[in-house]
Motif scaffolding. Structure first.
Motif, PDB file in Angstrom:
ATOM      1  N   HIS A  19      -5.535  -3.585   8.231  1.00 12.45           N
ATOM      2  CA  HIS A  19      -4.848  -2.752   7.244  1.00 12.45           C
ATOM      3  C   HIS A  19      -5.440  -1.359   7.155  1.00 12.45           C
ATOM      4  N   ASN A  37       2.821   1.580  10.856  1.00 14.50           N
ATOM      5  CA  ASN A  37       2.616   1.194   9.464  1.00 14.50           C
ATOM      6  C   ASN A  37       1.384   1.827   8.840  1.00 14.50           C
ATOM      7  N   TYR A  38       1.385   1.792   7.525  1.00 16.66           N
ATOM      8  CA  TYR A  38       0.208   2.094   6.716  1.00 16.66           C
ATOM      9  C   TYR A  38       0.079   0.875   5.820  1.00 16.66           C
ATOM     10  N   GLY A  39      -0.930   0.048   6.068  1.00 17.27           N
ATOM     11  CA  GLY A  39      -0.951  -1.273   5.446  1.00 17.27           C
ATOM     12  C   GLY A  39       0.191  -2.050   6.080  1.00 17.27           C
ATOM     13  N   ASP A  40       1.051  -2.606   5.294  1.00 18.81           N
ATOM     14  CA  ASP A  40       2.245  -3.273   5.811  1.00 18.81           C
ATOM     15  C   ASP A  40       3.511  -2.513   5.473  1.00 18.81           C
ATOM     16  N   TYR A  41       3.391  -1.232   5.179  1.00 21.82           N
ATOM     17  CA  TYR A  41       4.534  -0.441   4.723  1.00 21.82           C
ATOM     18  C   TYR A  41       4.873   0.705   5.672  1.00 21.82           C
ATOM     19  N   MET A  77       0.832  -1.183   0.000  1.00 24.32           N
ATOM     20  CA  MET A  77       0.000   0.000   0.000  1.00 24.32           C
ATOM     21  C   MET A  77       0.879   1.250   0.000  1.00 24.32           C
TER      22      MET A  77
END
Length: 175
Positions: free
Chosen positions: A72, A159-163, A1
Motif C-alpha cells: 500500500h 493505484n494509491y492504496g487501493d484507490y 486511502m
C-alpha cells in the motif's frame, strides 16, 4: 486511502487513448503472422492491457500473472512475488508482457526470467509508463507509452492504496 491532495494531470484520457492506439498499431505490424500471447501483469496493468489488446489487429490469446511488490506504499519493496501464474502453455509462442509502469525494473526482470523458463519463441515487454531514473537493473521495455520523471503517479490502473485505478487520466499529487 482517498485523499484531498491537489492533482496535477500528466496525461489526459485523450493523450492516453492516442498513444495506446499508436502502440497497438506498432505491435500489430510487428506480430503479423505470429502466434501472440499477451500477458497482463495484475492488478496495475488491467486497464492499459484491456485498451491495448482492443487496438491490436492480429489474433491474440490473453493471459494474466498477478505480482506483488508495492503493498500500500508509494515505494516498491524490491521483493517481487508471483501470486498467480499463467494458466496456459506458452512454449513456442510469441509473448508480449504488458505492465502499467516500469520503475525499478525488478518486476519485469523477474517476470521475463520466469517466463523464459517456459520456452516461448520470443518474449518482449510493453509498458504504459517508463521511469528510467528509478531503474535498478539494465532492463528496458520494447514498447513504451510515455517516459516520465521520478514522480509518484496515479490513475489509469495505477493505484494509491487501493484507490484511483478507475481514474481515466494519469496524475501526480501536488505537495
Amino acid at each position: 486511502m482517498v485523499t484531498d491532495k491537489e492533482q496535477k494531470i500528466l496525461f489526459s484520457a485523450d493523450d492516453i487513448k492516442k498513444r495506446v492506439k499508436e502502440l497497438g498499431q506498432q505491435i500489430s505490424k510487428d506480430y503479423e503472422g505470429k502466434n501472440l500471447v499477451v500477458i497482463s501483469l495484475l492488478r496495475g496493468s488491467f486497464i492499459f492491457a484491456s485498451d491495448l489488446v482492443r487496438e491490436i489487429d492480429v489474433p491474440i490469446q490473453i493471459e494474466f500473472i498477478t505480482t506483488a511488490s508495492y503493498g500500500h506504499g508509494e515505494e516498491s519493496s524490491g521483493l517481487v512475488n508471483i501470486v498467480n501464474d499463467i494458466k496456459d502453455d506458452i512454449e513456442g509462442r510469441d509473448v508480449l508482457v504488458v505492465d502499467d509502469i516500469m520503475d525499478t525494473g525488478l518486476t519485469m526482470e523477474k517476470i521475463l526470467e520466469h517466463l523464459k523458463k517456459k520456452n516461448p519463441n520470443s518474449i518482449k515487454s510493453c509498458v504504459m509508463l517508463d521511469k528510467p531514473e528509478r531503474r535498478k537493473t539494465e532492463i528496458t521495455s520494447d514498447y513504451v507509452g510515455f517516459t516520465i520523471p521520478d514522480l509518484f503517479i496515479v490513475g489509469y490502473g495505477l493505484n494509491y492504496g487501493d484507490y484511483y485505478r478507475n481514474v481515466p487520466y494519469i496524475f501526480s499529487f501536488v505537495d
